[in-house]
Scaffold this motif. Sequence first.
Motif, PDB file in Angstrom:
ATOM      1  N   ARG A 232       2.265 -15.581  11.921  1.00  0.00           N
ATOM      2  CA  ARG A 232       2.090 -13.994  11.374  1.00  0.00           C
ATOM      3  C   ARG A 232       3.346 -13.884  10.320  1.00  0.00           C
ATOM      4  O   ARG A 232       4.422 -14.199  10.580  1.00  0.00           O
ATOM      5  CB  ARG A 232       2.412 -13.222  12.618  1.00  0.00           C
ATOM      6  N   VAL A 233       2.714 -13.165   9.091  1.00  0.00           N
ATOM      7  CA  VAL A 233       3.712 -13.302   7.910  1.00  0.00           C
ATOM      8  C   VAL A 233       3.882 -11.748   7.325  1.00  0.00           C
ATOM      9  O   VAL A 233       2.862 -11.147   7.396  1.00  0.00           O
ATOM     10  CB  VAL A 233       3.414 -13.996   6.856  1.00  0.00           C
ATOM     11  N   ALA A 234       5.010 -11.164   7.788  1.00  0.00           N
ATOM     12  CA  ALA A 234       5.041  -9.789   7.067  1.00  0.00           C
ATOM     13  C   ALA A 234       5.587 -10.008   5.645  1.00  0.00           C
ATOM     14  O   ALA A 234       6.519 -10.412   5.164  1.00  0.00           O
ATOM     15  CB  ALA A 234       6.124  -9.098   7.969  1.00  0.00           C
ATOM     16  N   LEU A 235       4.746  -9.365   4.709  1.00  0.00           N
ATOM     17  CA  LEU A 235       5.217  -9.245   3.387  1.00  0.00           C
ATOM     18  C   LEU A 235       5.866  -7.818   2.867  1.00  0.00           C
ATOM     19  O   LEU A 235       5.195  -6.815   3.135  1.00  0.00           O
ATOM     20  CB  LEU A 235       3.737  -9.107   2.460  1.00  0.00           C
ATOM     21  N   VAL A 236       7.070  -7.970   2.695  1.00  0.00           N
ATOM     22  CA  VAL A 236       8.025  -6.905   2.831  1.00  0.00           C
ATOM     23  C   VAL A 236       8.539  -6.690   1.370  1.00  0.00           C
ATOM     24  O   VAL A 236       8.725  -7.773   0.785  1.00  0.00           O
ATOM     25  CB  VAL A 236       8.865  -6.319   3.949  1.00  0.00           C
ATOM     26  N   GLY A 237       9.221  -5.571   0.915  1.00  0.00           N
ATOM     27  CA  GLY A 237       9.732  -5.295  -0.192  1.00  0.00           C
ATOM     28  C   GLY A 237       9.631  -3.771  -0.764  1.00  0.00           C
ATOM     29  O   GLY A 237       9.066  -3.132   0.203  1.00  0.00           O
ATOM     30  N   ARG A 238      10.623  -3.336  -1.518  1.00  0.00           N
ATOM     31  CA  ARG A 238      10.544  -1.825  -1.729  1.00  0.00           C
ATOM     32  C   ARG A 238       9.386  -1.724  -2.454  1.00  0.00           C
ATOM     33  O   ARG A 238       8.641  -2.474  -2.870  1.00  0.00           O
ATOM     34  CB  ARG A 238      11.702  -1.586  -2.747  1.00  0.00           C
ATOM     35  N   PRO A 239       9.142  -0.430  -2.605  1.00  0.00           N
ATOM     36  CA  PRO A 239       7.823   0.044  -3.510  1.00  0.00           C
ATOM     37  C   PRO A 239       7.477  -0.415  -4.841  1.00  0.00           C
ATOM     38  O   PRO A 239       8.662  -0.628  -5.618  1.00  0.00           O
ATOM     39  CB  PRO A 239       7.803   1.667  -3.561  1.00  0.00           C
ATOM     40  N   ASN A 240       6.240  -0.864  -5.216  1.00  0.00           N
ATOM     41  CA  ASN A 240       6.040  -1.121  -6.420  1.00  0.00           C
ATOM     42  C   ASN A 240       6.569  -2.728  -6.970  1.00  0.00           C
ATOM     43  O   ASN A 240       6.858  -2.928  -8.106  1.00  0.00           O
ATOM     44  CB  ASN A 240       6.324   0.000  -7.483  1.00  0.00           C
ATOM     45  N   VAL A 241       6.750  -3.466  -6.043  1.00  0.00           N
ATOM     46  CA  VAL A 241       7.459  -4.946  -6.353  1.00  0.00           C
ATOM     47  C   VAL A 241       6.405  -5.900  -6.395  1.00  0.00           C
ATOM     48  O   VAL A 241       6.487  -6.917  -7.028  1.00  0.00           O
ATOM     49  CB  VAL A 241       8.576  -5.180  -5.479  1.00  0.00           C
ATOM     50  N   GLY A 242       5.046  -5.169  -6.187  1.00  0.00           N
ATOM     51  CA  GLY A 242       3.817  -6.427  -6.324  1.00  0.00           C
ATOM     52  C   GLY A 242       3.246  -6.953  -5.007  1.00  0.00           C
ATOM     53  O   GLY A 242       2.863  -7.958  -5.116  1.00  0.00           O
ATOM     54  N   LYS A 243       3.606  -6.214  -3.891  1.00  0.00           N
ATOM     55  CA  LYS A 243       3.189  -6.777  -2.655  1.00  0.00           C
ATOM     56  C   LYS A 243       1.771  -6.856  -2.414  1.00  0.00           C
ATOM     57  O   LYS A 243       1.210  -7.709  -2.141  1.00  0.00           O
ATOM     58  CB  LYS A 243       3.828  -6.036  -1.588  1.00  0.00           C
ATOM     59  N   SER A 244       1.076  -5.842  -2.930  1.00  0.00           N
ATOM     60  CA  SER A 244      -0.149  -5.750  -2.911  1.00  0.00           C
ATOM     61  C   SER A 244      -1.036  -6.551  -3.587  1.00  0.00           C
ATOM     62  O   SER A 244      -1.917  -7.567  -3.442  1.00  0.00           O
ATOM     63  CB  SER A 244      -0.859  -4.407  -3.124  1.00  0.00           C
ATOM     64  N   SER A 245      -0.443  -6.725  -4.920  1.00  0.00           N
ATOM     65  CA  SER A 245      -0.917  -7.941  -5.960  1.00  0.00           C
ATOM     66  C   SER A 245      -0.817  -9.187  -5.556  1.00  0.00           C
ATOM     67  O   SER A 245      -1.630 -10.179  -5.576  1.00  0.00           O
ATOM     68  CB  SER A 245      -0.125  -7.618  -7.247  1.00  0.00           C
ATOM     69  N   LEU A 246       0.321  -9.459  -4.888  1.00  0.00           N
ATOM     70  CA  LEU A 246       0.570 -10.845  -4.214  1.00  0.00           C
ATOM     71  C   LEU A 246      -0.587 -11.101  -3.185  1.00  0.00           C
ATOM     72  O   LEU A 246      -1.002 -12.089  -3.046  1.00  0.00           O
ATOM     73  CB  LEU A 246       1.831 -11.053  -3.674  1.00  0.00           C
ATOM     74  N   LEU A 247      -0.790 -10.286  -2.230  1.00  0.00           N
ATOM     75  CA  LEU A 247      -1.681 -10.321  -1.147  1.00  0.00           C
ATOM     76  C   LEU A 247      -3.055 -10.570  -1.733  1.00  0.00           C
ATOM     77  O   LEU A 247      -3.720 -11.294  -1.075  1.00  0.00           O
ATOM     78  CB  LEU A 247      -1.714  -8.810  -0.497  1.00  0.00           C
ATOM     79  N   ASN A 248      -3.363  -9.820  -2.780  1.00  0.00           N
ATOM     80  CA  ASN A 248      -4.859 -10.119  -3.431  1.00  0.00           C
ATOM     81  C   ASN A 248      -5.004 -11.377  -3.891  1.00  0.00           C
ATOM     82  O   ASN A 248      -5.860 -11.920  -3.992  1.00  0.00           O
ATOM     83  CB  ASN A 248      -4.942  -8.696  -4.401  1.00  0.00           C
ATOM     84  N   ARG A 249      -3.784 -11.905  -4.723  1.00  0.00           N
ATOM     85  CA  ARG A 249      -3.806 -13.179  -5.337  1.00  0.00           C
ATOM     86  C   ARG A 249      -3.891 -14.343  -4.322  1.00  0.00           C
ATOM     87  O   ARG A 249      -4.734 -15.261  -4.517  1.00  0.00           O
ATOM     88  CB  ARG A 249      -2.391 -13.549  -5.984  1.00  0.00           C
ATOM     89  N   LEU A 250      -3.207 -13.942  -3.127  1.00  0.00           N
ATOM     90  CA  LEU A 250      -3.283 -15.128  -2.061  1.00  0.00           C
ATOM     91  C   LEU A 250      -4.761 -15.200  -1.404  1.00  0.00           C
ATOM     92  O   LEU A 250      -5.392 -16.180  -0.958  1.00  0.00           O
ATOM     93  CB  LEU A 250      -2.146 -14.771  -1.053  1.00  0.00           C
ATOM     94  N   ALA A 251      -5.311 -13.693  -1.294  1.00  0.00           N
ATOM     95  CA  ALA A 251      -6.443 -13.639  -0.840  1.00  0.00           C
ATOM     96  C   ALA A 251      -7.691 -14.263  -1.704  1.00  0.00           C
ATOM     97  O   ALA A 251      -8.897 -14.433  -1.131  1.00  0.00           O
ATOM     98  CB  ALA A 251      -6.864 -12.383  -0.289  1.00  0.00           C
TER      99      ALA A 251
END
Length: 492
Positions: A232-251
Amino acid sequence: MDTTPEPTDAGHEQHADGIERVLRAGLDDFELTPEDRALIDGFQETVDDTPTGPLPVVAIIGRPNVGKSTLVNRILRRREAVVEDTPGVTRDRVAYDAEWAGRDFTLLDTGGWEIGVEGINLRVAEQAEVAIEMADVVIFVVDAIVGATDDDESVVKLLRRSGKPVVLVANKVDDQRFEADAAALWNLGLGEPMPLSALHGRGSGDVLDAVLDVLPQVSAAGKAPLQGGPRRVALVGRPNVGKSSLLNRLAGEERVVVDDVAGTTRDPVDEIIELGGRPWNFVDTAGIRRRVNQTRGADFYASLRTQAALEKAEVAVVLIDTHESITEQDLRIISQVVETGRALVIAYNKWDLLDEERRYYLEKEIDRELVRVTWAPRVNVSALTGRHVDKLTPALDTALASWDRRIPTSRLNGVLGEIVAGHPHPVRGGKQPRILFATQASTRPPRFVIFTSGFLEAGYRRFLERRLREEFGFDGTPIEISVRVRERRRRR
């Protein structure tokens, strides 16, 4: 010429075993508790088969000026929340440690709501939604004198959709003359309205008793996850650093909404993603929307979301935007990961877009600001183009392997013996504490207990941690060292 043969691995093990036997025998001269003996005699593997996590959360919800902060102060039995006869006074601190009848819980004061010309505006709805989502029990405060308004009805809809336990409070019922006003709130459909005078304390005990009746022992957001399955991996960081973009790229597809507006992600999104030839359970933990003039209390909700995700995760990937200076919020998130005891990987996003000058200064920032987590694996990625995202897998594997690592007691004591022989603890007040014995108490993260004859200074503990990392690795995991000072047995 020295022809003495080099000691073999078996020889090293025998030597370490001998040291351990001597140290164990030496412990007989010191006062040890049964707990000490149990710890010394056996390694305690960490098993998440019991619910552990943060305290349960009680959120106080209501439109402005219904007496929420007054109720907070009443529950806390001290004046903490600012109270003023003006809507929206509460601005900063929104979380408090509270207790009633021997039960501890976290109390959220959702102040700072503002009513727009169209009724309850988007900002109010956002705060209410997040507070309700993160709470285990909701206290919904309504002004009994004014009665239920359209804004109250809007919040009622949120409460019904949430399915969370709700204690409906009819405030400003200072005496029996206003009991009928409280009874009129039955029509909200949230059950029996409990009459209360937050100002005078009338009925507050009954309200808190009702809360405890439905309050869990542990916050639902922080319950320990089941063992087994994908890591289980938590993808964390402050707002707008690209977390959702990274998740989409990985997926490899658009799983999460991405927008330039910070905080587009509302709910943590669990995704099973194939990475490095095997599945991983990723959680995108972006915070709530940030808008102009929004109360800083929103930072608490974002932090609470991150904490909930970390409690369920084994390793965290902290994403940092390389085009901006490392901020206090970045450091706070990293500290949150370490304090939660999770493995850590730091990913620097948009690295491919940096010019040489920015890279130079960023390296200086990293050396200066992240000196306490030099042990964390580092990956330079681009969430947009996918550059180097494949390097996340070996970094995650390294961190998790360290997180799970178990060091044999004999080897641990042998290494500590060599470290102390080369760099003994400084003499203080004519005394020099001795390390009597050391053992690894648990994993996930590795926890070590050192028995000593005297207090070890914080600087020396950090020195020991640094040397243990040099010897055993532990890349990507925090390690915990606790010291137990034990006195010699008194001669009879």
